[in-house]
Write an enzyme that holds these catalytic residues in place. Structure first.
Site, PDB file in Angstrom:
ATOM      1  N   ASP A  91      18.899  60.332  85.525  1.00 47.41           N
ATOM      2  CA  ASP A  91      17.650  60.975  85.107  1.00 47.41           C
ATOM      3  C   ASP A  91      17.285  62.103  86.068  1.00 47.41           C
ATOM      4  O   ASP A  91      16.184  62.641  85.987  1.00 47.41           O
ATOM      5  CB  ASP A  91      16.510  59.955  84.989  1.00 47.41           C
ATOM      6  CG  ASP A  91      16.176  59.290  86.323  1.00 47.41           C
ATOM      7  OD1 ASP A  91      16.884  59.556  87.319  1.00 47.41           O
ATOM      8  OD2 ASP A  91      15.200  58.525  86.380  1.00 47.41           O
ATOM      9  N   ASP A  96       3.433  49.327  75.628  1.00 44.36           N
ATOM     10  CA  ASP A  96       2.433  50.084  76.386  1.00 44.36           C
ATOM     11  C   ASP A  96       1.914  49.307  77.596  1.00 44.36           C
ATOM     12  O   ASP A  96       1.754  49.864  78.689  1.00 44.36           O
ATOM     13  CB  ASP A  96       1.248  50.440  75.478  1.00 44.36           C
ATOM     14  CG  ASP A  96       1.531  51.669  74.615  1.00 44.36           C
ATOM     15  OD1 ASP A  96       2.721  52.045  74.489  1.00 44.36           O
ATOM     16  OD2 ASP A  96       0.563  52.237  74.072  1.00 44.36           O
ATOM     17  N   THR A 121       2.609  56.111  74.460  1.00 41.78           N
ATOM     18  CA  THR A 121       3.621  56.925  73.770  1.00 41.78           C
ATOM     19  C   THR A 121       3.415  58.398  74.113  1.00 41.78           C
ATOM     20  O   THR A 121       4.381  59.126  74.377  1.00 41.78           O
ATOM     21  CB  THR A 121       3.547  56.699  72.249  1.00 41.78           C
ATOM     22  OG1 THR A 121       3.792  55.318  71.979  1.00 41.78           O
ATOM     23  CG2 THR A 121       4.586  57.541  71.518  1.00 41.78           C
ATOM     24  N   THR A 181      14.297  56.477  91.127  1.00 48.79           N
ATOM     25  CA  THR A 181      14.310  55.538  89.997  1.00 48.79           C
ATOM     26  C   THR A 181      15.683  54.870  89.975  1.00 48.79           C
ATOM     27  O   THR A 181      16.698  55.550  89.820  1.00 48.79           O
ATOM     28  CB  THR A 181      14.076  56.253  88.653  1.00 48.79           C
ATOM     29  OG1 THR A 181      15.001  57.340  88.535  1.00 48.79           O
ATOM     30  CG2 THR A 181      12.666  56.790  88.570  1.00 48.79           C
ATOM     31  N   GLU A 186       6.122  60.780  75.960  1.00 49.85           N
ATOM     32  CA  GLU A 186       6.620  62.017  75.344  1.00 49.85           C
ATOM     33  C   GLU A 186       6.238  63.253  76.168  1.00 49.85           C
ATOM     34  O   GLU A 186       7.026  64.202  76.274  1.00 49.85           O
ATOM     35  CB  GLU A 186       6.096  62.146  73.913  1.00 49.85           C
ATOM     36  CG  GLU A 186       6.483  61.003  72.975  1.00 49.85           C
ATOM     37  CD  GLU A 186       7.963  60.705  72.922  1.00 49.85           C
ATOM     38  OE1 GLU A 186       8.777  61.586  73.273  1.00 49.85           O
ATOM     39  OE2 GLU A 186       8.314  59.571  72.539  1.00 49.85           O
ATOM     40  N   TRP A 207      17.322  55.153  82.257  1.00 49.60           N
ATOM     41  CA  TRP A 207      18.711  54.673  82.169  1.00 49.60           C
ATOM     42  C   TRP A 207      19.697  55.835  82.053  1.00 49.60           C
ATOM     43  O   TRP A 207      20.902  55.619  81.922  1.00 49.60           O
ATOM     44  CB  TRP A 207      18.888  53.673  81.026  1.00 49.60           C
ATOM     45  CG  TRP A 207      18.730  54.238  79.648  1.00 49.60           C
ATOM     46  CD1 TRP A 207      19.729  54.713  78.839  1.00 49.60           C
ATOM     47  CD2 TRP A 207      17.515  54.393  78.900  1.00 49.60           C
ATOM     48  NE1 TRP A 207      19.197  55.154  77.646  1.00 49.60           N
ATOM     49  CE2 TRP A 207      17.841  54.973  77.655  1.00 49.60           C
ATOM     50  CE3 TRP A 207      16.177  54.109  79.162  1.00 49.60           C
ATOM     51  CZ2 TRP A 207      16.884  55.273  76.685  1.00 49.60           C
ATOM     52  CZ3 TRP A 207      15.234  54.402  78.193  1.00 49.60           C
ATOM     53  CH2 TRP A 207      15.579  54.968  76.982  1.00 49.60           C
TER      54      TRP A 207
END
Lengths: 104, 185
Positions: B110, B151, B85, B115, B89, B100
């Protein structure tokens, strides 16, 4: 044709319970449901008079919301209109604590 | 980043004043031109975390991580106890977007070329391949840190994402690099 879904049963906030999705179905639960942690969840609050507030994770994961209108057509397809965006979700069944939508 | 002795960790406890004694404790940020602020706390609605892109208000600049999803021990719990996480972040803090493109209709981006475009976030531990937005045969790059998977399922940034983060450290967050050099010299 499937039985007509009752609009009154839909009027609440539905949160995507993505852990329960299958290959063909999406599952939504009421906001009071005990969801496990998630990086982000989409939800929508359907109000009886026909307005909707949609919620979802924004580009930085903070929740963003939009307001619009909703309707249920004769084929039990829930249509959410927010701004220029329209999302149609075929409803399969609604229960007191569960809304199941067909994936398209 | 090292903790400078001049700024003891107890600064993370909110100062108490007569006027604020009934307010929730909100830890003050360290100067965001020199430090990455990481707030670890409880969050409403089961949210794992959120971040601030470069250019935002200094008072909220940093990342916020749910205490149950921070690090690999203590309160961290499955399936979010590998520290990813914070990786995700801090990726936002370095100006990365979700793979996406933050739209649900394949029109988003993005701003990274390597990607594959994807329609939705992926969750859990997806089965390969998950094809969307005509991105077959390999489909969504759901193993990327900037997707929404567990994760254990996210393992990589692409070279294009690294270039974008490096550009952030050479541009809007360049003062942190200078600050880090002073700390180690």
């Amino acid at each position: 044709m499937a039985d007509k879904i009752d609009r009154a049963a839909l009027s609440q906030r539905w949160v995507h319970s993505h852990e329960e999705d299958t290959a063909d179905e999406m599952v939504f639960r009421p906001a009071s449901y005990a969801f496990p942690p998630s990086r982000g969840r989409r939800s929508f609050q359907l109000k009886p008079e026909g307005t909707v507030v949609t919620f979802g994770p924004g580009p930085d994961d903070r929740s963003v919301q939009s307001e619009g209108t909703w309707q249920l057509d004769a084929d039990n397809k829930l249509i959410l209109q927010t701004g220029t965006a329209e999302r149609a979700m075929p409803l399969l069944r609604v229960e007191p604590n569960k809304l199941v939508v067909k994936k398209e | 980043m090292a903790s400078p002795a001049r700024r003891p960790l107890r600064r993370l406890s909110a100062p108490t004043t007569r006027s604020s004694r009934w307010r929730p404790a909100v830890p003050l940020p360290w100067p965001s031109d020199k430090y990455l602020n990481i707030w670890v706390c409880t969050l409403g609605g089961g949210l794992l975390g959120y971040a601030q892109f470069p250019g935002g208000p200094p008072s909220t600049d940093g990342v916020v991580i749910l205490n149950r999803a921070f690090g690999t021990t203590g309160t961290a719990s499955d399936p979010f106890k590998l520290g990813r996480t914070a990786t995700h972040e801090i990726g936002h803090w370095l100006n990365l977007r979700h793979i996406w493109g933050d739209t649900e209709d394949c029109t988003g981006t993005d701003f990274v070329d390597d990607t594959p475009n994807a329609q939705h976030p992926n969750f859990g531990k997806p089965t390969f391949p998950h094809v969307s937005c005509t991105n077959g045969p390999n489909g969504d790059m759901f193993i990327n840190y900037m997707d929404y998977v567990d994760d254990a399922a996210m393992v990589m940034f692409t070279p294009g994402q690294v270039v974008r983060m490096q550009a952030t450290l050479a541009g809007p967050r360049a003062t942190l690099v200078v600050s880090a050099q002073h700390l180690t010299s």
